[in-house]
Design a protein around this motif. Structure first.
Motif, PDB file in Angstrom:
ATOM      1  N   LEU A 179      36.054  11.003  21.423  1.00 25.90           N
ATOM      2  CA  LEU A 179      36.002  10.721  19.986  1.00 25.90           C
ATOM      3  C   LEU A 179      35.177   9.476  19.664  1.00 25.90           C
ATOM      4  CD1 LEU A 179      39.674  11.581  18.971  1.00 25.90           C
ATOM      5  CD2 LEU A 179      37.679  13.077  19.169  1.00 25.90           C
ATOM      6  N   ALA A 180      34.938   8.626  20.674  1.00 23.46           N
ATOM      7  CA  ALA A 180      34.154   7.398  20.452  1.00 23.46           C
ATOM      8  C   ALA A 180      32.657   7.612  20.630  1.00 23.46           C
ATOM      9  CB  ALA A 180      34.635   6.296  21.396  1.00 23.46           C
TER      10      ALA A 180
ATOM     11  N   LEU B 108      28.823   8.382  20.097  1.00 22.64           N
ATOM     12  CA  LEU B 108      27.850   8.285  19.012  1.00 22.64           C
ATOM     13  C   LEU B 108      26.743   9.307  19.257  1.00 22.64           C
ATOM     14  CD1 LEU B 108      27.449   4.381  18.949  1.00 22.64           C
ATOM     15  CD2 LEU B 108      29.123   5.781  17.712  1.00 22.64           C
TER      16      LEU B 108
ATOM     17  N   PRO C 221      25.814  14.804  12.009  1.00 20.46           N
ATOM     18  CA  PRO C 221      26.632  13.588  12.169  1.00 20.46           C
ATOM     19  C   PRO C 221      25.773  12.334  12.067  1.00 20.46           C
ATOM     20  CG  PRO C 221      26.227  14.623  14.289  1.00 20.46           C
ATOM     21  CD  PRO C 221      25.706  15.583  13.260  1.00 20.46           C
TER      22      PRO C 221
ATOM     23  N   SER D 255      27.295   8.255  11.866  1.00 19.14           N
ATOM     24  CA  SER D 255      27.864   7.147  12.640  1.00 19.14           C
ATOM     25  C   SER D 255      28.540   7.621  13.918  1.00 19.14           C
ATOM     26  CB  SER D 255      28.873   6.377  11.777  1.00 19.14           C
ATOM     27  OG  SER D 255      28.252   5.868  10.618  1.00 19.14           O
ATOM     28  N   TRP D 256      29.337   8.683  13.796  1.00 21.21           N
ATOM     29  CA  TRP D 256      30.107   9.209  14.916  1.00 21.21           C
ATOM     30  C   TRP D 256      29.659  10.635  15.227  1.00 21.21           C
ATOM     31  CZ3 TRP D 256      32.998   5.471  17.047  1.00 21.21           C
ATOM     32  CH2 TRP D 256      33.361   4.401  16.229  1.00 21.21           C
TER      33      TRP D 256
ATOM     34  N   PHE E 177      31.523  13.003  16.465  1.00 20.56           N
ATOM     35  CA  PHE E 177      32.572  13.876  15.939  1.00 20.56           C
ATOM     36  C   PHE E 177      33.350  13.106  14.880  1.00 20.56           C
ATOM     37  CE2 PHE E 177      32.165  15.164  20.529  1.00 20.56           C
ATOM     38  CZ  PHE E 177      31.400  16.293  20.269  1.00 20.56           C
ATOM     39  N   TYR E 178      32.927  13.281  13.637  1.00 24.62           N
ATOM     40  CA  TYR E 178      33.541  12.512  12.552  1.00 24.62           C
ATOM     41  C   TYR E 178      34.769  13.238  11.996  1.00 24.62           C
ATOM     42  CZ  TYR E 178      30.705  15.721   9.707  1.00 24.62           C
ATOM     43  OH  TYR E 178      30.138  16.838   9.154  1.00 24.62           O
TER      44      TYR E 178
ATOM     45  N   LYS F  39      32.070  11.003   7.240  1.00 22.85           N
ATOM     46  CA  LYS F  39      31.138  10.769   8.340  1.00 22.85           C
ATOM     47  C   LYS F  39      31.184   9.337   8.843  1.00 22.85           C
ATOM     48  CE  LYS F  39      27.820  14.460   7.370  1.00 22.85           C
ATOM     49  NZ  LYS F  39      26.396  14.819   7.251  1.00 22.85           N
TER      50      LYS F  39
ATOM     51  N   LYS G 187      34.023   7.786   9.682  1.00 22.79           N
ATOM     52  CA  LYS G 187      35.189   7.584  10.539  1.00 22.79           C
ATOM     53  C   LYS G 187      35.247   8.674  11.609  1.00 22.79           C
ATOM     54  CE  LYS G 187      38.163   5.164   7.229  1.00 22.79           C
ATOM     55  NZ  LYS G 187      39.503   5.161   6.565  1.00 22.79           N
ATOM     56  N   PRO G 188      35.652   8.302  12.838  1.00 18.43           N
ATOM     57  CA  PRO G 188      35.723   9.323  13.899  1.00 18.43           C
ATOM     58  C   PRO G 188      36.910  10.254  13.690  1.00 18.43           C
ATOM     59  CG  PRO G 188      36.599   7.244  14.697  1.00 18.43           C
ATOM     60  CD  PRO G 188      36.030   6.967  13.330  1.00 18.43           C
ATOM     61  N   LEU G 189      36.852  11.387  14.335  1.00 18.31           N
ATOM     62  CA  LEU G 189      37.954  12.341  14.318  1.00 18.31           C
ATOM     63  C   LEU G 189      39.201  11.666  14.891  1.00 18.31           C
ATOM     64  CD1 LEU G 189      38.274  15.444  13.657  1.00 18.31           C
ATOM     65  CD2 LEU G 189      38.060  15.818  16.116  1.00 18.31           C
TER      66      LEU G 189
END
Length: 285
Positions: A139-140, A142, A185, A187-188, A190-191, A195, A197-199
């Protein structure tokens, strides 16, 4: 107590321990302070041993909680209060129980992917399995962590605050490109709801559980089981355990070697001596 907590928090930060460790250790110090009921600078080693008896016998906490408390208290009294002359070997850790994970077969992993009707959900699970990533590492990610020119994925600041690279599967790359065209996507990789904030981890776990249920998987598995499957399948294919250690980001080879106990090539493909005994029995005339 507030001054001790502040001192402990500063010490953890100076030592470079992760925010997650700080969130765990500080409440444990607070719990110990409630147990002894007096200023922490008046505590003696016997108080720590009494607290450990309290955790083990009265509260019956798991070994993980018990050992985290031991780590936190050792660190506080040694680093913050300078009790370097205490017999810390008499403030023990509990032995970790070895529980072997249930391993998904390659066919079961494929069924889980096929059960995902949502492309985003499918690519999250595929990415975790393809590189043996932890949930938080997945999830982190990019968009810039996907290096298609070198065919690697950069895992930044994984467990233990260590960077590493894992292979980028050609199949995953094709699926990621399809995902990129559809979801764009920023920033992440998997947002979540936006977009920026991550999942959320709970959402990813739910995605896995729903897919596993649709795939009729009856084993006791979770999102992390994709990482277990990655390591086991590599071992079964003949990959050197040292290579698997590096890909998983394990500090100790002992941690990686647990997969030798669940790999099919090490278990079911090894002939039992009972078969040889049966084969040596004389045949009836």
């Amino acid at each position: 107590m507030e001054s001790f907590e502040k001192q402990f928090t500063d010490t953890l930060a100076i030592r470079g321990l992760s925010p997650r460790t700080q969130v765990v250790y500080v409440p444990m110090l607070r719990d110990f302070a409630r147990f002894v009921g007096r200023p922490l600078d008046t505590v003696v080693p016997e108080d720590l041993r009494a607290y450990q008896r309290h955790l083990a016998v009265e509260r019956q906490v798991g070994f993980s909680h018990f050992n985290q408390a031991a780590c936190a208290l050792r660190l506080f009294f040694r680093e913050c209060l300078g009790r370097t002359d205490w017999p810390f070997e008499r403030i023990p850790f509990q032995k970790k129980r070895r529980i072997l994970p249930e391993i998904l077969s390659q066919e079961e992993v494929a069924r889980i992917f096929d059960a995902c009707s949502n492309l985003k959900h499918k690519v999250v699970l595929m990415t975790a399995y393809s590189g043996g990533l932890r949930l938080g590492e997945t999830l982190a990610l990019l968009p810039s962590d996907i290096d298609s020119s070198r065919m690697v994925i950069r895992v930044e600041q994984g467990k233990g605050r260590k960077d590493r690279y894992v292979m980028l599967s050609q199949v995953l790359l094709q699926t990621l490109r399809e995902y990129w065209r559809k979801f764009q996507p920023l920033s992440w990789l998997f947002y979540g709801r936006t977009k920026q904030k991550p999942l959320a981890p709970s959402t990813a776990e739910k995605i896995f559980k729903i897919a596993a249920r649709k795939a009729c998987i009856t084993k006791n598995v979770s999102f992390h089981s994709l990482r277990h499957a990655f390591a086991t399948h590599l071992l079964e294919d003949g990959t050197n355990v040292r290579v698997i250690q590096a890909l998983l980001g394990h500090r100790s080879l002992t941690t990686t070697q647990i997969y030798t106990h669940v790999a099919r090539t090490y278990v079911s493909d090894t002939r039992s001596p009972l078969d040889r005994i049966e084969n040596k029995k004389p045949t009836a005339e």
